[in-house]
Design a protein around this motif. Structure first.
Motif, PDB file in Angstrom:
ATOM      1  N   ARG A   4       7.394   7.223  -7.955  1.00  0.00           N
ATOM      2  CA  ARG A   4       6.238   7.181  -7.056  1.00  0.00           C
ATOM      3  C   ARG A   4       6.274   8.399  -6.149  1.00  0.00           C
ATOM      4  O   ARG A   4       7.283   8.670  -5.492  1.00  0.00           O
ATOM      5  CB  ARG A   4       6.270   5.889  -6.253  1.00  0.00           C
ATOM      6  N   TYR A   5       5.179   9.141  -6.134  1.00  0.00           N
ATOM      7  CA  TYR A   5       5.028  10.302  -5.251  1.00  0.00           C
ATOM      8  C   TYR A   5       3.939   9.981  -4.237  1.00  0.00           C
ATOM      9  O   TYR A   5       2.854   9.525  -4.606  1.00  0.00           O
ATOM     10  CB  TYR A   5       4.633  11.544  -6.064  1.00  0.00           C
ATOM     11  N   GLN A   6       4.224  10.182  -2.958  1.00  0.00           N
ATOM     12  CA  GLN A   6       3.243   9.878  -1.917  1.00  0.00           C
ATOM     13  C   GLN A   6       3.148  11.030  -0.942  1.00  0.00           C
ATOM     14  O   GLN A   6       4.160  11.623  -0.547  1.00  0.00           O
ATOM     15  CB  GLN A   6       3.625   8.598  -1.170  1.00  0.00           C
ATOM     16  N   SER A   7       1.918  11.381  -0.579  1.00  0.00           N
ATOM     17  CA  SER A   7       1.688  12.393   0.453  1.00  0.00           C
ATOM     18  C   SER A   7       0.402  12.045   1.190  1.00  0.00           C
ATOM     19  O   SER A   7      -0.668  11.998   0.590  1.00  0.00           O
ATOM     20  CB  SER A   7       1.580  13.788  -0.165  1.00  0.00           C
ATOM     21  N   GLN A  10      -2.564   9.879  -0.486  1.00  0.00           N
ATOM     22  CA  GLN A  10      -2.561   9.641  -1.927  1.00  0.00           C
ATOM     23  C   GLN A  10      -1.194   9.186  -2.430  1.00  0.00           C
ATOM     24  O   GLN A  10      -0.158   9.497  -1.847  1.00  0.00           O
ATOM     25  CB  GLN A  10      -3.005  10.887  -2.703  1.00  0.00           C
ATOM     26  N   ILE A  11      -1.231   8.414  -3.527  1.00  0.00           N
ATOM     27  CA  ILE A  11      -0.015   7.992  -4.225  1.00  0.00           C
ATOM     28  C   ILE A  11      -0.198   8.292  -5.706  1.00  0.00           C
ATOM     29  O   ILE A  11      -1.273   8.070  -6.270  1.00  0.00           O
ATOM     30  CB  ILE A  11       0.272   6.492  -4.032  1.00  0.00           C
ATOM     31  N   TRP A  13       1.821   7.347  -9.292  1.00  0.00           N
ATOM     32  CA  TRP A  13       2.886   6.677 -10.041  1.00  0.00           C
ATOM     33  C   TRP A  13       3.012   7.405 -11.372  1.00  0.00           C
ATOM     34  O   TRP A  13       1.994   7.688 -12.023  1.00  0.00           O
ATOM     35  CB  TRP A  13       2.532   5.215 -10.305  1.00  0.00           C
ATOM     36  N   GLU A  24       1.839  15.992  -8.256  1.00  0.00           N
ATOM     37  CA  GLU A  24       0.728  16.239  -7.341  1.00  0.00           C
ATOM     38  C   GLU A  24      -0.300  17.215  -7.921  1.00  0.00           C
ATOM     39  O   GLU A  24      -1.387  17.390  -7.362  1.00  0.00           O
ATOM     40  CB  GLU A  24       1.251  16.770  -5.997  1.00  0.00           C
ATOM     41  N   TRP A  82      -2.887  -0.566  -2.317  1.00  0.00           N
ATOM     42  CA  TRP A  82      -2.565   0.447  -3.319  1.00  0.00           C
ATOM     43  C   TRP A  82      -2.409  -0.161  -4.712  1.00  0.00           C
ATOM     44  O   TRP A  82      -2.881   0.389  -5.701  1.00  0.00           O
ATOM     45  CB  TRP A  82      -1.277   1.185  -2.934  1.00  0.00           C
ATOM     46  N   TYR A  88      -3.892   2.069 -10.879  1.00  0.00           N
ATOM     47  CA  TYR A  88      -2.553   1.461 -10.900  1.00  0.00           C
ATOM     48  C   TYR A  88      -2.539   0.240 -11.808  1.00  0.00           C
ATOM     49  O   TYR A  88      -1.588   0.032 -12.569  1.00  0.00           O
ATOM     50  CB  TYR A  88      -2.109   1.057  -9.493  1.00  0.00           C
ATOM     51  N   ARG A 111      -3.165   8.043 -10.298  1.00  0.00           N
ATOM     52  CA  ARG A 111      -3.314   8.529  -8.917  1.00  0.00           C
ATOM     53  C   ARG A 111      -4.387   7.740  -8.181  1.00  0.00           C
ATOM     54  O   ARG A 111      -5.407   7.361  -8.759  1.00  0.00           O
ATOM     55  CB  ARG A 111      -3.698  10.014  -8.898  1.00  0.00           C
TER      56      ARG A 111
END
Length: 236
Positions: A4-7, A10-11, A13, A24, A82, A88, A111
């Motif tokens: 999981r990338y989160q910034s 936004q997320i 998977w 990203e 989310w 997702y 995303r």
């Protein structure tokens, strides 16, 4: 392994074994164009881009609404968490189906971008190589009974995984050059216990055969659906 990338808003998977590119970046078509990795596209509700990742060919799809409401709000959805978002949900469902041995595209990354009370969504999934949907195939030739039985068996495998495909039609059934059957397009589909919903999937599929026979005069008759049901009933 799902990462999981989160910034900020936004997320993403993603499956770290299938995605070696920066998570990203991979939902930006410009990124793939700069890599000379766009290998094609298809028009539907929007444009689906086909790209070559370091691991496999993939389909990049932005979620868009259909119908009259879609003309007013093309790609925004109400945000209620989310893990309740469409991308997702489809990513997770494809993972479960693949784990159950059903022939579906491998989910690569999903995303969600949150914008106030709404969100936008994207999905990156495997592009099935050398495959055509049943409409395209049946416009040109008949299928043998054993192939219909294989289609029925694949649908039964999906049902044994308790997945309700709410838009099961012959556009969403693919046949590749090796003869393997694939089921695609699981947006708004879900897992459901029990069995009383399964017949509605099959009824919808039968209606789509009949519709395409009238519309495109495909090589199909009612007996062919009987062969499909033979494969289904043998497997379920």
């Amino acid at each position: 392994m799902i990462k999981r990338y989160q910034s900020q808003n936004q997320i993403v998977w993603y499956d770290e074994q299938l995605l070696l590119e920066p998570p990203e970046q991979v939902f930006n078509v410009d990124f793939w164009q700069q890599q000379n990795s766009v290998v094609g596209s298809a028009q539907g509700r929007g444009t689906t881009w086909f790209v070559q990742t370091q691991v496999l060919q993939a389909a990049l799809r932005h979620y868009r609404r259909g119908g009259l409401f879609g003309k007013l709000v093309s790609d925004s959805y109400w945000f209620s968490g989310w893990e309740k978002t469409r991308s997702y949900a489809e990513f997770r469902l494809l993972t479960q189906l693949a784990d159950a041995g059903v022939n579906v595209p491998k989910p690569i990354a999903a995303r969600v971008i949150k914008k106030g009370f709404t969100y936008q969504a994207d999905l990156l999934s495997e592009k099935i190589a050398n495959a055509k949907d049943l409409v395209g195939i049946l416009q040109h030739k008949d299928l043998q009974p054993k192939k219909y039985q294989a289609i029925g068996a694949e649908i039964a495998k999906m049902h044994k995984a308790y997945v309700n495909h709410t838009d099961l039609n012959i556009h969403n059934l693919l046949l590749d050059s090796s003869g393997k059957i694939w089921i695609i397009d699981f947006d708004k589909c879900y897992q459901q216990q029990g069995t009383d919903w399964q017949q509605s999937n099959l009824d919808r599929l039968l209606r789509s055969f009949r519709k395409e026979q009238k519309k495109r005069n495909i090589h199909w008759n009612e007996d062919d659906f009987g062969h499909l049901m033979d494969g289904y009933n043998t497997t379920i």
